[in-house]
Motif scaffolding. Structure first.
Motif, PDB file in Angstrom:
ATOM      1  N   LYS A  93       0.838  -1.197   0.000  1.00 50.87           N
ATOM      2  CA  LYS A  93       0.000   0.000   0.000  1.00 50.87           C
ATOM      3  C   LYS A  93       0.883   1.262   0.000  1.00 50.87           C
ATOM      4  N   PHE A  94       1.923   1.217   0.832  1.00 46.35           N
ATOM      5  CA  PHE A  94       2.844   2.346   0.928  1.00 46.35           C
ATOM      6  C   PHE A  94       3.495   2.621  -0.430  1.00 46.35           C
ATOM      7  N   HIS A  95       3.884   1.544  -1.086  1.00 47.87           N
ATOM      8  CA  HIS A  95       4.546   1.674  -2.386  1.00 47.87           C
ATOM      9  C   HIS A  95       3.605   2.298  -3.411  1.00 47.87           C
ATOM     10  N   LEU A  96       2.336   1.845  -3.387  1.00 38.54           N
ATOM     11  CA  LEU A  96       1.352   2.417  -4.316  1.00 38.54           C
ATOM     12  C   LEU A  96       1.140   3.900  -4.020  1.00 38.54           C
ATOM     13  N   LEU A  97       1.196   4.250  -2.727  1.00 36.73           N
ATOM     14  CA  LEU A  97       0.993   5.650  -2.341  1.00 36.73           C
ATOM     15  C   LEU A  97       2.109   6.541  -2.886  1.00 36.73           C
ATOM     16  N   VAL A  98       3.369   6.156  -2.638  1.00 32.66           N
ATOM     17  CA  VAL A  98       4.468   7.059  -3.033  1.00 32.66           C
ATOM     18  C   VAL A  98       4.706   7.064  -4.546  1.00 32.66           C
ATOM     19  N   THR A  99       4.275   5.991  -5.221  1.00 27.22           N
ATOM     20  CA  THR A  99       4.442   5.988  -6.675  1.00 27.22           C
ATOM     21  C   THR A  99       3.192   6.539  -7.374  1.00 27.22           C
ATOM     22  N   ASP A 100       2.273   7.106  -6.577  1.00 28.86           N
ATOM     23  CA  ASP A 100       1.102   7.788  -7.105  1.00 28.86           C
ATOM     24  C   ASP A 100       0.174   6.857  -7.881  1.00 28.86           C
ATOM     25  N   LYS A 101      -0.034   5.653  -7.351  1.00 22.72           N
ATOM     26  CA  LYS A 101      -0.907   4.715  -8.061  1.00 22.72           C
ATOM     27  C   LYS A 101      -2.213   4.471  -7.322  1.00 22.72           C
ATOM     28  N   LEU A 102      -2.525   5.323  -6.343  1.00 23.12           N
ATOM     29  CA  LEU A 102      -3.759   5.126  -5.571  1.00 23.12           C
ATOM     30  C   LEU A 102      -4.857   6.092  -5.999  1.00 23.12           C
ATOM     31  N   GLY A 103      -4.610   6.868  -7.031  1.00 23.34           N
ATOM     32  CA  GLY A 103      -5.625   7.823  -7.485  1.00 23.34           C
ATOM     33  C   GLY A 103      -5.572   9.122  -6.704  1.00 23.34           C
ATOM     34  N   ASP A 104      -6.538  10.007  -7.003  1.00 24.33           N
ATOM     35  CA  ASP A 104      -6.480  11.355  -6.448  1.00 24.33           C
ATOM     36  C   ASP A 104      -6.829  11.451  -4.965  1.00 24.33           C
ATOM     37  N   ASN A 105      -7.870  10.739  -4.554  1.00 24.57           N
ATOM     38  CA  ASN A 105      -8.266  10.802  -3.143  1.00 24.57           C
ATOM     39  C   ASN A 105      -8.167   9.420  -2.511  1.00 24.57           C
ATOM     40  N   PRO A 106      -6.975   8.949  -2.309  1.00 26.66           N
ATOM     41  CA  PRO A 106      -6.794   7.576  -1.860  1.00 26.66           C
ATOM     42  C   PRO A 106      -7.275   7.370  -0.415  1.00 26.66           C
ATOM     43  N   ASP A 107      -7.761   6.172  -0.167  1.00 26.68           N
ATOM     44  CA  ASP A 107      -8.135   5.806   1.194  1.00 26.68           C
ATOM     45  C   ASP A 107      -6.873   5.279   1.887  1.00 26.68           C
ATOM     46  N   ILE A 108      -6.288   6.139   2.718  1.00 22.98           N
ATOM     47  CA  ILE A 108      -5.014   5.730   3.315  1.00 22.98           C
ATOM     48  C   ILE A 108      -5.082   5.739   4.842  1.00 22.98           C
ATOM     49  N   GLU A 109      -6.295   5.628   5.325  1.00 28.31           N
ATOM     50  CA  GLU A 109      -6.467   5.643   6.780  1.00 28.31           C
ATOM     51  C   GLU A 109      -5.682   4.511   7.432  1.00 28.31           C
ATOM     52  N   ASP A 110      -5.710   3.351   6.773  1.00 26.30           N
ATOM     53  CA  ASP A 110      -5.034   2.179   7.351  1.00 26.30           C
ATOM     54  C   ASP A 110      -3.510   2.352   7.400  1.00 26.30           C
ATOM     55  N   LEU A 111      -2.986   3.341   6.680  1.00 26.97           N
ATOM     56  CA  LEU A 111      -1.536   3.552   6.702  1.00 26.97           C
ATOM     57  C   LEU A 111      -1.093   4.364   7.919  1.00 26.97           C
ATOM     58  N   GLY A 112      -2.061   4.947   8.617  1.00 22.58           N
ATOM     59  CA  GLY A 112      -1.737   5.718   9.814  1.00 22.58           C
ATOM     60  C   GLY A 112      -0.766   6.842   9.521  1.00 22.58           C
ATOM     61  N   LYS A 113       0.270   6.933  10.323  1.00 21.37           N
ATOM     62  CA  LYS A 113       1.245   8.020  10.185  1.00 21.37           C
ATOM     63  C   LYS A 113       1.974   8.001   8.843  1.00 21.37           C
ATOM     64  N   LEU A 114       1.983   6.841   8.193  1.00 22.81           N
ATOM     65  CA  LEU A 114       2.701   6.741   6.909  1.00 22.81           C
ATOM     66  C   LEU A 114       2.090   7.655   5.852  1.00 22.81           C
ATOM     67  N   ALA A 115       0.852   8.095   6.113  1.00 29.50           N
ATOM     68  CA  ALA A 115       0.176   8.985   5.163  1.00 29.50           C
ATOM     69  C   ALA A 115       0.992  10.258   4.908  1.00 29.50           C
ATOM     70  N   VAL A 116       1.895  10.608   5.832  1.00 30.84           N
ATOM     71  CA  VAL A 116       2.683  11.837   5.628  1.00 30.84           C
ATOM     72  C   VAL A 116       3.571  11.741   4.392  1.00 30.84           C
ATOM     73  N   PHE A 117       3.749  10.522   3.887  1.00 32.06           N
ATOM     74  CA  PHE A 117       4.608  10.373   2.703  1.00 32.06           C
ATOM     75  C   PHE A 117       3.855  10.610   1.389  1.00 32.06           C
ATOM     76  N   ALA A 118       2.570  10.970   1.508  1.00 34.50           N
ATOM     77  CA  ALA A 118       1.785  11.229   0.294  1.00 34.50           C
ATOM     78  C   ALA A 118       2.438  12.324  -0.556  1.00 34.50           C
ATOM     79  N   GLY A 119       3.103  13.283   0.100  1.00 31.52           N
ATOM     80  CA  GLY A 119       3.728  14.402  -0.615  1.00 31.52           C
ATOM     81  C   GLY A 119       4.832  13.970  -1.556  1.00 31.52           C
ATOM     82  N   VAL A 120       5.387  12.788  -1.316  1.00 30.86           N
ATOM     83  CA  VAL A 120       6.494  12.287  -2.142  1.00 30.86           C
ATOM     84  C   VAL A 120       6.052  12.096  -3.598  1.00 30.86           C
TER      85      VAL A 120
END
Lengths: 151, 418
Positions: A93-120
Motif C-alpha cells: 500500500k505504501f509503495h502504491l501511495l508514493v508511486t502515485d498509483k492510488l488515485g487522487d483521493n486515496p483511502d489511506i487511513e489504514d496507513l496511519g502516520k505513513l500517510a505523511v509520505f503522500a507528498g512524495v
C-alpha cells in the motif's frame, strides 16, 4: 514555505529525521539485509528478530536524506509486532501511495502516520528515498543476502 | 580560501554581466515561480544564443555529411566542421590541427587513450598513476586497463584542504610507471592542481601525462605546448557548447604511433577484405559520421568565450567564489569541502545533520539549481568522510545577487531543520 514543499517535509518527517526511532543495531538479529542507492549514496541496514512469522523487533542504521531516514524510522515503528503477511500488505500500500498509483483521493487511513509520505508523489526523484528502507525490509524478511540497489 | 587578486578588481568595471546574461535565452526561465538561478555549471553550462544559432544554421542551411560529398552542402559542412577544429587548435595552441581529435566528450577521450596508447605501452607489472580527486571517468578506464594487463593503479593522495600532496606523488614514481593521468581542476573540490610541475617531474622520468581539463577549460587559459602535456581531454558542454562533443588533444608523434580506436568509415584510406590502410590524422580516430553540428557548436562556443576573454571570466568567477565563500562560512554547522587557495568557481559544502538531497530540493523551490551527490568522485567523498556534498558552481553569467539568493535559501533550510 511553498505548499508542495511543506507537504513533502511535514513536521512528522522533520521530527523523525532529527530523532529517528529504532536507530540501532540488533546484535542478536535473526534477519538482516542492506540497501544502497548508488545515485545518491544513501544506505540502510535493516535488522529483524522474527519469531515464526511475527516481527518481535526491527531496527535500522545507515545514512541518507530526511525522507529516507524518516521513512525507515516510521517503518520500524509501525512494523513492530506485525506479522510478515501484514508487513508485506503495508509495504504494498505504501509503495502504491508514493508511486502515485492510488488515485487522487486515496483511502489511506489504514496507513496511519505513513500517510505523511503522500507528498512524495509530487517528487519522482525522491520516491527511491522513501522506498529504499521498505525494499530492504522485504529482503530482510526473506533473509535475502543480495544487496538491494535502487537507482 | 580563495585569494583576492587585483585583476578581479580591475576587470570588474568592464565586465558587464547583465549584458552577458541577455545572450543566454534559458536565463529567462522561471522555476517553481522563481527566476532560475543556475549554479550547476560544473555539471553543464548553459548555451548562448550565438551557439544555438550556429547549430540551427547548420541544420537549416547546410546539413550534409562531411569529407565525402562533391556537392555544395557537403563542402560547406566540411568547411565549417574543419574550421571548428582550427578554432580549437588555436584556443589551446596545439602545434597542428591534426592533433585535435573530435570525440563524444572527456570520457571518450580518456577511454580512447587508455584503449590505444595504454594497450601498446602498458604491460604486466607496469604502473599507472592517477590521483585521489579524479572523476570516475579518469579512474575506471585505467582500472579496466590495469585489470586487462595485470598492471597496478597507484593513487596520489589528497591533503585536508583538498590539494594533491606533491611529495607523495614523487614517491609513487618507479621505473615501472608507464602513464600518469590527472585532473587539472577538480569538479567536486574546485582545486586547481599544479599540473605543470607534475608534467615536468613525469617527463624527467620519461613518463607521458594526460590532463583531464573538463573543468579547467572554461576557467584557465591552456597552452598545450607550454604545458607540454602528452594528451589533454575536455568536453564541449562545460564551455558553453553542446553536449555529445569533446576533444582529445595528443602530441602528433603519440597519435601517429597509436592504433585506431574504432574501425569504420572516415578512418580508412583503402579497404579490401584482406587489408585496410588507415586514414591520416586526425581522421584515423574519427570513425563514422561525427556530431557535425556539435563540433560547429563547440567552435562557436569557443569564439564566444574568447570574445569575453578567459581571464575576465576567471576574475569574475573568482569574485563570486570569494563572496559566496565568505557569506556561507559562518552558517551554523557548515563545512566547506575543498579549501585550497587555488580554486576555480566551485563551492562544495556539507551542512551538519542535513543531507545534501534535502538541501537540493529546498533550493530548487527558491529557483536555485545546484548539484547534490557524490559528483562521480566516490573515493574522494570517502576521503572527506561525507556520503555526498552540495555544490554550487559559478559560470560567466552568474551574479552576486544570485549568490545572495543561494545564501538566503541555505538560511531558510537551517531554520526548518534546525
Amino acid at each position: 514555505m511553498d505548499q508542495e514543499l511543506r507537504e513533502l517535509y511535514q513536521q512528522v518527517i522533520l521530527d523523525h529525521n532529527k530523532s529517528p526511532r529504532n536507530f540501532r543495531k540488533i546484535d542478536k538479529h535473526t534477519n538482516f539485509a542492506e540497501g544502497f542507492n548508488p545515485l545518491c549514496g544513501d544506505n540502510v541496514d535493516i535488522y529483524l528478530i522474527l519469531d515464526e512469522d511475527k516481527i518481535i523487533d526491527i531496527s535500522f542504521q545507515g545514512s541518507g536524506c530526511a525522507i529516507s531516514k524518516a521513512s525507515a524510522s516510521l517503518m520500524t515503528s509501525i512494523l513492530k509486532g506485525k506479522t510478515v503477511e501484514e508487513a508485506e500488505k503495508i509495504f504494498n500500500k505504501f509503495h502504491l501511495l508514493v508511486t502515485d498509483k492510488l488515485g487522487d483521493n486515496p483511502d489511506i487511513e489504514d496507513l496511519g502516520k505513513l500517510a505523511v509520505f503522500a507528498g512524495v508523489r509530487e517528487f519522482p526523484a525522491r520516491v527511491k528515498c522513501a522506498s529504499l528502507a521498505w525494499h530492504t525490509m522485504i529482503n530482510a524478511l526473506h533473509n535475502k543476502n543480495e544487496k538491494v540497489v535502487t537507482e | 580560501m580563495p585569494v583576492k587578486n587585483d585583476s578581479a578588481i580591475i576587470q570588474k568595471s568592464i565586465y558587464n554581466v547583465e549584458k552577458i546574461r541577455k545572450d543566454f535565452p534559458i536565463l529567462q526561465t522561471f522555476v517553481h515561480g522563481k527566476p532560475l538561478v543556475y549554479l550547476d555549471n560544473a555539471a553543464t553550462t548553459q548555451k548562448p544564443r550565438f551557439v544555438i544559432d550556429r547549430i540551427n544554421h547548420y541544420y537549416e542551411k547546410i546539413n550534409a555529411n562531411i569529407h565525402r560529398g562533391v556537392h555544395a552542402l557537403s563542402q560547406e559542412a566540411t568547411e565549417e566542421f574543419e574550421s571548428a577544429r582550427i578554432i580549437i587548435k588555436n584556443f589551446i595552441n596545439a602545434l597542428g590541427k591534426n592533433e585535435i581529435i573530435f570525440t563524444r566528450g572527456t570520457t571518450e577521450s580518456i577511454n580512447l587513450v587508455a584503449s590505444t596508447f595504454g594497450k601498446i605501452n602498458v604491460h604486466e607489472g607496469d604502473e599507472i598513476i592517477i590521483s585521489h580527486m579524479e572523476h570516475h571517468s579518469n579512474i575506471v578506464p585505467w582500472q579496466m586497463l590495469c585489470k586487462e594487463k595485470n598492471a597496478v593503479l597507484k593513487v596520489i593522495p589528497v591533503n585536508d584542504s583538498g590539494e594533491l600532496i606533491t611529495e607523495e606523488f614523487v614517491k609513487l614514481i618507479s621505473p615501472r610507471t608507464k602513464f600518469i593521468s590527472v585532473v587539472y581542476a577538480s569538479n567536486s573540490l574546485g582545486t586547481v592542481n599544479p599540473v605543470k610541475t607534475i608534467i615536468d617531474i613525469a617527463h624527467q622520468n620519461g613518463i607521458p601525462v594526460l590532463i583531464d581539463a573538463a573543468q579547467a577549460i572554461n576557467h584557465i587559459p591552456i597552452d598545450v605546448q607550454e604545458l607540454d602535456c602528452d594528451f589533454l581531454a575536455f568536453s564541449g558542454h562545460k564551455i558553453y557548447g553542446p553536449t555529445g562533443i569533446g576533444i582529445l588533444y595528443g602530441k602528433i608523434n603519440h597519435l601517429e604511433a597509436m592504433p585506431p580506436y574504432m574501425g569504420g568509415g572516415d578512418m580508412i584510406s583503402k579497404v579490401t577484405f584482406e587489408e585496410t590502410t588507415y586514414n591520416e590524422l586526425p581522421h584515423k580516430f574519427e570513425a563514422g559520421t561525427p556530431d557535425i553540428a556539435g563540433a560547429i557548436g563547440l567552435g562557436a562556443a569557443i569564439e564566444y568565450v574568447k570574445k569575453i576573454g578567459l581571464d575576465n571570466i576567471a576574475a569574475h568567477e573568482n569574485e563570486l567564489l570569494m563572496t559566496a565563500t565568505e557569506s556561507i562560512s559562518d552558517l551554523k554547522g557548515l563545512r566547506i569541502i575543498g579549501t585550497s587557495k587555488n580554486k576555480i568557481g566551485v563551492l562544495s559544502f556539507h551542512l551538519e545533520n542535513i543531507h545534501p538531497h534535502d538541501v537540493g530540493t529546498f533550493l530548487d523551490f527558491e529557483g536555485v539549481a545546484i548539484r547534490t551527490g557524490h559528483h562521480c568522485t566516490q573515493p574522494l567523498m570517502k576521503r572527506f568522510g561525507v556520503p555526498a556534498t552540495s555544490r554550487a558552481s559559478f559560470g560567466l553569467y552568474n551574479t552576486k545577487e544570485e549568490v545572495s539568493i543561494l545564501v538566503n535559501g541555505l538560511k531558510k533550510i537551517l531554520e526548518v531543520f534546525g
